[in-house]
Enzyme design. Structure first.
Site, PDB file in Angstrom:
ATOM      1  N   LYS A 191       0.845  -1.206   0.000  1.00 11.09           N
ATOM      2  CA  LYS A 191       0.000   0.000   0.000  1.00 11.09           C
ATOM      3  C   LYS A 191       0.875   1.249   0.000  1.00 11.09           C
ATOM      4  CE  LYS A 191      -1.949   2.716   2.897  1.00 11.09           C
ATOM      5  NZ  LYS A 191      -1.748   3.938   2.103  1.00 11.09           N
ATOM      6  N   GLU A 266       9.633   0.972  10.634  1.00  6.65           N
ATOM      7  CA  GLU A 266      10.711   1.965  10.461  1.00  6.65           C
ATOM      8  C   GLU A 266      10.019   3.311  10.552  1.00  6.65           C
ATOM      9  OE1 GLU A 266      12.752   4.731   9.364  1.00  6.65           O
ATOM     10  OE2 GLU A 266      12.519   3.965   7.326  1.00  6.65           O
ATOM     11  N   CYS A 300      13.762  10.192   6.972  1.00 12.82           N
ATOM     12  CA  CYS A 300      13.611   9.758   8.367  1.00 12.82           C
ATOM     13  C   CYS A 300      14.937   9.842   9.118  1.00 12.82           C
ATOM     14  CB  CYS A 300      13.015   8.371   8.428  1.00 12.82           C
ATOM     15  SG  CYS A 300      13.863   7.223   7.360  1.00 12.82           S
ATOM     16  N   GLU A 402      10.190  15.673  15.518  1.00 13.47           N
ATOM     17  CA  GLU A 402      10.598  15.509  14.122  1.00 13.47           C
ATOM     18  C   GLU A 402       9.817  16.499  13.258  1.00 13.47           C
ATOM     19  OE1 GLU A 402       9.292  11.900  12.063  1.00 13.47           O
ATOM     20  OE2 GLU A 402      11.265  11.752  11.158  1.00 13.47           O
TER      21      GLU A 402
HETATM   22  P1  NAD Z   1       1.836   8.234   8.162  1.00 10.78           P
HETATM   23  O1  NAD Z   1       2.573   7.403   9.116  1.00 10.78           O
HETATM   24  O2  NAD Z   1       0.469   8.675   8.516  1.00 10.78           O
HETATM   25  O3  NAD Z   1       1.698   7.453   6.754  1.00 10.78           O
HETATM   26  C1  NAD Z   1       2.606   6.469   6.303  1.00 10.78           C
HETATM   27  C2  NAD Z   1       1.820   5.331   5.665  1.00 10.78           C
HETATM   28  O4  NAD Z   1       0.962   4.745   6.640  1.00 10.78           O
HETATM   29  C3  NAD Z   1       0.904   5.774   4.520  1.00 10.78           C
HETATM   30  O5  NAD Z   1       0.893   4.763   3.523  1.00 10.78           O
HETATM   31  C4  NAD Z   1      -0.454   5.855   5.187  1.00 10.78           C
HETATM   32  O6  NAD Z   1      -1.520   5.682   4.289  1.00 10.78           O
HETATM   33  C5  NAD Z   1      -0.383   4.693   6.167  1.00 10.78           C
HETATM   34  N1  NAD Z   1      -1.283   4.807   7.318  1.00 10.78           N
HETATM   35  C6  NAD Z   1      -1.720   5.940   7.918  1.00 10.78           C
HETATM   36  N2  NAD Z   1      -2.537   5.631   8.954  1.00 10.78           N
HETATM   37  C7  NAD Z   1      -2.606   4.284   9.019  1.00 10.78           C
HETATM   38  C8  NAD Z   1      -3.270   3.356   9.878  1.00 10.78           C
HETATM   39  N3  NAD Z   1      -4.019   3.766  10.883  1.00 10.78           N
HETATM   40  N4  NAD Z   1      -3.106   2.040   9.659  1.00 10.78           N
HETATM   41  C9  NAD Z   1      -2.320   1.598   8.657  1.00 10.78           C
HETATM   42  N5  NAD Z   1      -1.689   2.416   7.791  1.00 10.78           N
HETATM   43  C10 NAD Z   1      -1.808   3.748   7.970  1.00 10.78           C
HETATM   44  O7  NAD Z   1       2.740   9.453   7.815  1.00 10.78           O
HETATM   45  P2  NAD Z   1       2.267  10.849   7.147  1.00 10.78           P
HETATM   46  O8  NAD Z   1       1.002  11.353   7.698  1.00 10.78           O
HETATM   47  O9  NAD Z   1       2.314  10.675   5.688  1.00 10.78           O
HETATM   48  O10 NAD Z   1       3.434  11.775   7.640  1.00 10.78           O
HETATM   49  C11 NAD Z   1       3.385  12.300   8.947  1.00 10.78           C
HETATM   50  C12 NAD Z   1       4.742  12.346   9.555  1.00 10.78           C
HETATM   51  O11 NAD Z   1       5.342  11.047   9.510  1.00 10.78           O
HETATM   52  C13 NAD Z   1       5.754  13.205   8.840  1.00 10.78           C
HETATM   53  O12 NAD Z   1       5.666  14.532   9.149  1.00 10.78           O
HETATM   54  C14 NAD Z   1       7.028  12.593   9.305  1.00 10.78           C
HETATM   55  O13 NAD Z   1       7.373  13.083  10.557  1.00 10.78           O
HETATM   56  C15 NAD Z   1       6.719  11.151   9.403  1.00 10.78           C
HETATM   57  N6  NAD Z   1       7.169  10.369   8.241  1.00 10.78           N
HETATM   58  C16 NAD Z   1       8.221   9.561   8.410  1.00 10.78           C
HETATM   59  C17 NAD Z   1       8.676   8.808   7.347  1.00 10.78           C
HETATM   60  C18 NAD Z   1       9.842   7.899   7.484  1.00 10.78           C
HETATM   61  O14 NAD Z   1      10.434   7.527   6.499  1.00 10.78           O
HETATM   62  N7  NAD Z   1      10.191   7.489   8.683  1.00 10.78           N
HETATM   63  C19 NAD Z   1       8.067   8.888   6.111  1.00 10.78           C
HETATM   64  C20 NAD Z   1       6.952   9.717   5.976  1.00 10.78           C
HETATM   65  C21 NAD Z   1       6.517  10.433   7.063  1.00 10.78           C
END
Ligand code: NAD
Length: 502
Positions: A191, A266, A300, A402
């Site tokens: 996904k 991660e 990250c 972060e």
């Molecule tokens: P997020 O964690 O919400 O999303 C990452 C993935 O998880 C997406 O595919 C999303 O659709 C999915 N997801 C979201 N809620 C979910 C749930 N309840 N169950 C299962 N899957 C779910 O991240 P975001 O909102 O896109 O970004 C927010 C913050 O996350 C950023 O500001 C940053 O700090 C962090 N981030 C970190 C990384 C990394 O590589 N570690 C990458 C993107 C974002």
């Protein structure tokens, strides 16, 4: 044109026919719930394309397809070498289409095209080829036990794996997840993030071309709270591998408990970069810049806390600001000299600007940037000037949280003990860097930092041969390298009685 394909002309003039469906059981299909995702170009806020978004029912279908493929003879009966062969073929097909894939990545995400093409796509093919090589080198061990007995172990694929990826490196994160899973013999439902659904759809077409049996790899674009949650809670998913925010990672961990899924997480970071007064000063400043400002700061492992020894702090601040001003060229990501494109979405753009306000209100000094960058896109687009804060205290929000943007805090320390204390004063533990010409100090400090990775006199090195992951709130398990492969395998012990009689 069918309603599951769209003809696009990218900002660089490239013509692309893009599938827009969910890729389930080897076919692009419409979502059952009628939901869609419209992808926005972060450079000018225009709509690029609308793609299908999976419902819970669609996720069920994708998981069923992966399960059928996992149990089916077509995948199971492939020799390990032939399984690796399919992966090599997929990597070759990606390489042949790398300009199109890089174009979609840049258009959707905003990262500079040269980065998409020369770094991210190289990472994708390199990772797939690395794991293709592993496919026929997976084996257990033989363990002498007691009497006329011994045991051996079988390394077997975990099964059906859900892989949930973020928007900062859409294709590279897909490759990090798919490579070890396929080499291990698992079947997958991937996904992508709803912010960047496009490049992965083009990629999905290549799966069938490479010759993978139907259902081995399924790609379901969809929203986190619906499709992501459906995967995390699914009773027929054996493992979940996630990259994204710490908040979501914890949520997934709780949800995945429903059938005790194997998990790899991660998540976020607030990685420190330590500069001692015996460091190669110029190199340290240049690496510190790369460490936080590349990929729009949306990494990250970004070294977002730069800790500098008191005696060289003022000089370092001046040098760092000079490098930011001369190197962090903000602009159209399709232009060759652009270093920094727009933030991925309006939400991320606002989040970064929100942290600027937080820093100012808590008493830190805004030493550079901290405002929208308006010299491109006629005021449109999510561009931010690279931002540097000084006079930062460890109690401040901008030291602790972060930001995930081109945003760095520069903090001074007295001595090695204080440097280590400050470095570890965080709930995260992903990356870290130490700059020192004193070999004993560099290794001593590296061993004391609480992090999954340490760079000595460098920053952001990541290599598919080397394990990648975090400690504390930065995650569980390791991706990449041999460790990444083993996270998709389970070890079965077989005890053999060679003649011990009762
Ligand atoms: P997020 O964690 O919400 O999303 C990452 C993935 O998880 C997406 O595919 C999303 O659709 C999915 N997801 C979201 N809620 C979910 C749930 N309840 N169950 C299962 N899957 C779910 O991240 P975001 O909102 O896109 O970004 C927010 C913050 O996350 C950023 O500001 C940053 O700090 C962090 N981030 C970190 C990384 C990394 O590589 N570690 C990458 C993107 C974002």
């Amino acid at each position: 044109m069918s309603d599951l394909k769209v003809n696009l002309t990218a900002p660089n003039g490239r013509k692309i026919t893009l599938p827009t469906g969910l890729y389930i059981n080897g076919e692009f299909v419409k979502a059952t719930g009628g939901q869609t995702i419209t992808s926005i170009n972060p450079t000018d806020e225009s709509e690029i394309a609308t793609v299908q978004a999976a419902s819970v029912e669609d996720v069920d279908k994708a998981v069923a397809a992966a399960r059928a493929a996992f149990n089916g003879s077509e995948w199971r009966d492939l020799t390990n070498t032939d399984r690796g062969g399919l992966m090599y073929k997929l990597a070759d097909l990606i390489e042949a289409e790398k300009e199109t894939l890089a174009t979609l990545e840049t258009w959707d995400n905003g990262k500079p095209y040269q980065v998409s093409l020369n770094e991210d796509l190289a990472e994708v093919t390199g990772t797939l080829r690395y794991y293709a090589g592993w496919a026929d080198k997976i084996h257990g061990s033989t363990i002498p036990t007691t009497g006329a007995k011994f045991a051996y172990t079988l390394k077997q694929p975990i099964g059906v794996c859900a892989q949930i990826i973020p928007w900062n490196y859409p294709l590279a994160m897909a490759a990090w997840k798919l490579g070890p899973a396929l080499a291990a013999g698992c079947c997958v439902v991937l996904k992508p993030a709803e912010q960047t659904p496009l490049s992965i759809l083009y990629f999905a077409q290549l799966i069938e071309k490479a010759g993978f049996p139907k259902g081995v790899i399924n790609v379901v674009n969809g929203y986190g709270k619906e499709a992501g949650h459906a995967l995390a809670s699914h009773l027929d998913v054996d493992k979940i591998a996630f990259t994204g925010s710490t908040v979501t990672g914890k949520q997934i961990m709780r949800t995945a408990a429903v059938n005790m899924k194997n998990i790899t997480l991660e998540t976020g970071g607030k990685s420190p970069l330590l500069v001692f007064d015996d460091a190669d000063f110029e190199q340290a400043a240049k690496w510190a810049h790369i460490g936080i400002m590349s990929n729009q700061g949306q990494i990250c492992t970004a070294t977002s806390r730069v800790l500098v020894q008191e005696s060289i702090y003022d000089k370092f601040v001046e040098e760092f600001k000079k490098i930011v001003a001369s190197t962090s060229i903000v602009g159209d990501p399709f232009k060759d000299d652009t270093f920094q494109g727009p933030q991925v979405t309006k939400a991320q753009y606002e989040r970064v600007l929100g942290f600027v306000e937080s820093g100012k209100s808590e008493g830190a000094t805004l030493a550079h940037g901290g405002v929208p960058y308006t010299k491109v896109g006629e005021g449109k687009g999510y561009f931010i000037e690279p931002t540097v804060f000084t006079d930062v205290k460890s109690s401040m929000t901008i030291f602790r949280e972060e930001v995930f943007g081109p945003f760095v805090v520069l903090v001074s320390f007295k001595d090695e003990a204080e440097a280590i204390k400050l470095a570890n004063d965080t709930t995260y533990g992903l990356g870290s860097a130490v700059f020192s010409q004193n070999i004993e100090r560099a290794h001593r400090v590296a061993s004391k930092i609480e992090a999954g990775m340490v760079w000595i006199n460098s920053s952001q090195d990541s290599d598919f041969r080397v394990p990648f992951g975090g400690v504390k709130n930065s995650g569980i398990g390791r991706e990449l390298g041999e460790a990444g492969l083993h996270s998709y395998l389970q070890e079965k012990a077989v005890h053999v009685n060679m003649g011990t009689k009762l």
